[in-house]
Scaffold this motif. Structure first.
Motif, PDB file in Angstrom:
ATOM      1  N   ASN A  60       0.825  -1.207   0.000  1.00 40.87           N
ATOM      2  CA  ASN A  60       0.000   0.000   0.000  1.00 40.87           C
ATOM      3  C   ASN A  60       0.858   1.254   0.000  1.00 40.87           C
ATOM      4  O   ASN A  60       2.003   1.259   0.451  1.00 40.87           O
ATOM      5  CB  ASN A  60      -0.950   0.011   1.201  1.00 40.87           C
ATOM      6  N   TYR A  61       0.272   2.330  -0.539  1.00 38.22           N
ATOM      7  CA  TYR A  61       0.904   3.640  -0.614  1.00 38.22           C
ATOM      8  C   TYR A  61      -0.084   4.647  -0.047  1.00 38.22           C
ATOM      9  O   TYR A  61      -1.294   4.525  -0.247  1.00 38.22           O
ATOM     10  CB  TYR A  61       1.241   4.014  -2.058  1.00 38.22           C
ATOM     11  N   THR A  62       0.436   5.658   0.664  1.00 38.60           N
ATOM     12  CA  THR A  62      -0.426   6.633   1.301  1.00 38.60           C
ATOM     13  C   THR A  62      -0.057   8.047   0.877  1.00 38.60           C
ATOM     14  O   THR A  62       1.118   8.450   0.966  1.00 38.60           O
ATOM     15  CB  THR A  62      -0.348   6.534   2.832  1.00 38.60           C
ATOM     16  N   TYR A  63      -1.056   8.797   0.441  1.00 44.67           N
ATOM     17  CA  TYR A  63      -0.892  10.215   0.117  1.00 44.67           C
ATOM     18  C   TYR A  63      -1.816  11.001   1.039  1.00 44.67           C
ATOM     19  O   TYR A  63      -3.022  10.733   1.094  1.00 44.67           O
ATOM     20  CB  TYR A  63      -1.207  10.470  -1.352  1.00 44.67           C
ATOM     21  N   TYR A  64      -1.215  11.952   1.764  1.00 44.45           N
ATOM     22  CA  TYR A  64      -1.985  12.629   2.814  1.00 44.45           C
ATOM     23  C   TYR A  64      -1.591  14.104   2.899  1.00 44.45           C
ATOM     24  O   TYR A  64      -0.410  14.436   3.047  1.00 44.45           O
ATOM     25  CB  TYR A  64      -1.742  11.939   4.156  1.00 44.45           C
ATOM     26  N   THR A  65      -2.535  14.960   2.794  1.00 41.66           N
ATOM     27  CA  THR A  65      -2.431  16.419   2.928  1.00 41.66           C
ATOM     28  C   THR A  65      -1.130  16.979   2.345  1.00 41.66           C
ATOM     29  O   THR A  65      -0.894  16.886   1.163  1.00 41.66           O
ATOM     30  CB  THR A  65      -2.586  16.847   4.409  1.00 41.66           C
ATOM     31  N   ASN A  66      -0.248  17.523   3.213  1.00 47.64           N
ATOM     32  CA  ASN A  66       0.949  18.222   2.726  1.00 47.64           C
ATOM     33  C   ASN A  66       2.195  17.348   2.692  1.00 47.64           C
ATOM     34  O   ASN A  66       3.325  17.845   2.705  1.00 47.64           O
ATOM     35  CB  ASN A  66       1.208  19.480   3.562  1.00 47.64           C
ATOM     36  N   GLY A  67       1.995  16.022   2.651  1.00 48.84           N
ATOM     37  CA  GLY A  67       3.122  15.108   2.495  1.00 48.84           C
ATOM     38  C   GLY A  67       4.072  15.133   3.662  1.00 48.84           C
ATOM     39  O   GLY A  67       3.659  14.952   4.816  1.00 48.84           O
ATOM     40  N   ASP A  68       5.377  15.381   3.397  1.00 46.42           N
ATOM     41  CA  ASP A  68       6.386  15.331   4.453  1.00 46.42           C
ATOM     42  C   ASP A  68       6.635  16.691   5.101  1.00 46.42           C
ATOM     43  O   ASP A  68       7.577  16.862   5.875  1.00 46.42           O
ATOM     44  CB  ASP A  68       7.704  14.760   3.917  1.00 46.42           C
ATOM     45  N   ASP A  69       5.796  17.660   4.792  1.00 42.56           N
ATOM     46  CA  ASP A  69       5.890  18.960   5.456  1.00 42.56           C
ATOM     47  C   ASP A  69       5.630  18.765   6.956  1.00 42.56           C
ATOM     48  O   ASP A  69       4.800  17.949   7.342  1.00 42.56           O
ATOM     49  CB  ASP A  69       4.862  19.916   4.855  1.00 42.56           C
TER      50      ASP A  69
END
Length: 468
Positions: A60-69
């Motif tokens: 699985n891969y996760t994309y969430y809001t502002n990433g690694d900010d």
């Protein structure tokens, strides 16, 4: 939560359920479009789904809001001990809604592969989708917000970070990057998600299915809001589509309670397919959602004109009518006929009366706030320019006023009224769900006579991914 009764019925489409899951790849896309609209429940959902997938050994891969900010990207409802008493006092008087109880933080999701800002997300997914192999199974799960275009809901959107938007057509083009021989499933839980059922076609304005095998599950219709974006983070209170759908795939509820296999593995295959998870959600969700699948979308879209008002007969050997009967029994209402329709309208009237009461109460709160602002001769704009010591003095002055005591009581009561309205909305939805499921059962009977090729293919697709 009301006691849930479950069906023990044969599942029409689960004969196709696949035993393979090692070739399944999952993309989780989540979070709000802005900090102020990135609620704590969404974060909890994404974290929980990650845990389920990792436990099952599913890539699985996760994309969430502002990433690694490192900046805050979650807003949540703070308990009283977490709140600053000075700021809470000022916010109760000079802000609106629940602002006085909100706090922000940085998400605590274990692994984030990137941001959901539109350009960034699209570029990342295009690169990853291009690597999908012909026999792979793809599952895309979205936990966030949706927006509606009332004049043409095929233009509804996913709301992404930075207040960007991804339309149905744009997601369709993105899925085209996946190998045409791969199977693509989607679980979209946002408001107005029903419009994304059109992804099964060559394009949202076509009636011809595309070359790629696509299907999915939607929390709501194209014109209704969905549960799942609460400020609260108590998982015991969650009743959104994600909570029920993925509990079935996990084999246990969010609180760790084992779900009997007979309630989720309806074909006794040893695995739970996505279609079985959907049926579990329909049967068990005591929520405001009227969730649906792409096969149901086809049934409703292709229904013969003469079935639109036909309510005289409901087949008793349908999975849908069986679920309808179980929900009606749980709700202690009639499972069909005029008695059911009357109960639905009675519940709807109760809900509307509460909406009116809530509006009147909101007006009372606004008048109390205005009265207090006049008593201390201070405006919202002026408060923003005060230093910490001045804010403290203003807060102490407000706390001594009798109208402030009344304001806090009324604001707390407003929370109770909101909770009552939510329960009334859920009650209305349960009666409406019974009506809808009976209608789907009748449509299923008519379509089985006409043997729709699209319906069979999409139903097969919906059962193609199964969790062990």
């Amino acid at each position: 939560m009301k006691h849930v009764l479950f069906l023990a019925a044969s599942l029409v489409f689960c004969m196709y359920a696949s035993l393979a899951f090692s070739d399944t790849k999952v993309w989780l896309i989540g979070g709000g479009n802005t900090l102020a609209n990135s609620q704590g429940q969404i974060e909890e959902n994404v974290k929980w789904l990650q845990d389920i997938l990792n436990e099952k050994g599913i890539e699985n891969y996760t994309y969430y809001t502002n990433g690694d900010d490192s900046a805050d990207d979650v807003v949540y409802f703070a308990n009283p001990k977490e709140r600053d008493p000075i700021h809470e006092t000022l916010l109760r008087v000079f802000a609106s809604g629940l602002d006085y109880a909100k706090k922000t933080k940085r998400n605590s999701i274990g692994k984030v592969d990137g941001s959901t800002e539109k350009a960034t997300l699209v570029a990342s997914l295009e690169a990853q989708f291009a690597l999908v192999k012909p026999d792979d199974k793809v599952l895309i799960v979205y936990n966030g917000h949706g927006d509606i275009e009332p004049r043409d809901t095929r233009k509804n959107t996913l709301k992404l970070w930075g207040d960007t938007h991804l339309t149905v057509s744009e997601l369709d083009q993105l899925l085209d990057k996946i190998h045409p021989q791969a199977t693509v499933n989607f679980v979209l839980t946002q408001c107005f998600s029903g419009s994304f059922a059109n992804l099964i076609y060559d394009n949202p304005y076509s009636d011809v299915r595309g070359e790629q095998q696509r299907c999915g599950f939607l929390a709501e219709s194209d014109r209704r809001e969905a549960e799942g974006c609460d400020l609260g983070t108590n998982e015991a209170d969650f009743r959104d589509y994600t909570t029920y759908f993925f509990a079935a795939l996990a084999g246990k509820t969010r609180l760790g309670e084992t779900i009997p296999a007979a309630q989720i593995d309806l074909d006794r295959s040893g695995d739970v397919s996505l279609s079985e998870a959907h049926f579990y959600a329909l049967a068990s969700a005591d929520s405001g959602d009227l969730s649906r699948s792409t096969s149901e979308f086809i049934l409703e879209k292709e229904q013969p004109w003469y079935t639109r008002w036909d309510s005289r007969f409901t087949p008793n050997n349908s999975t849908y009518s069986t679920i309808a009967a179980s929900v009606a029994k749980r709700e202690n209402i009639a499972h069909s006929g005029q008695a059911l329709a009357r109960e639905f309208y009675r519940r709807l009237q109760t809900e509307r009366a509460l909406e009116h009461t809530l509006k009147q109460h909101a007006d009372l709160i606004k008048s109390l706030q205005e009265k207090l602002r006049n008593q201390v001769a201070t405006t919202k704009e002026a408060v923003a320019s005060l230093n910490i010591e001045q804010q403290k003095l203003l807060a102490e002055q407000l706390q001594q006023l009798p109208d402030y005591t009344q304001l806090t009581a009324e604001q707390n009561h407003h929370q109770d009224l909101n909770a009552n309205l939510l329960e009334a909305h859920r009650d209305t939805a349960q009666a409406e769900k019974v009506l809808r499921l009976n209608h789907i059962a009748r449509l299923e009977l008519h379509q089985s006579r006409e043997t729709s090729g699209d319906l069979q293919a999409v139903s097969h697709c919906e059962a193609d991914i199964a969790f062990p």
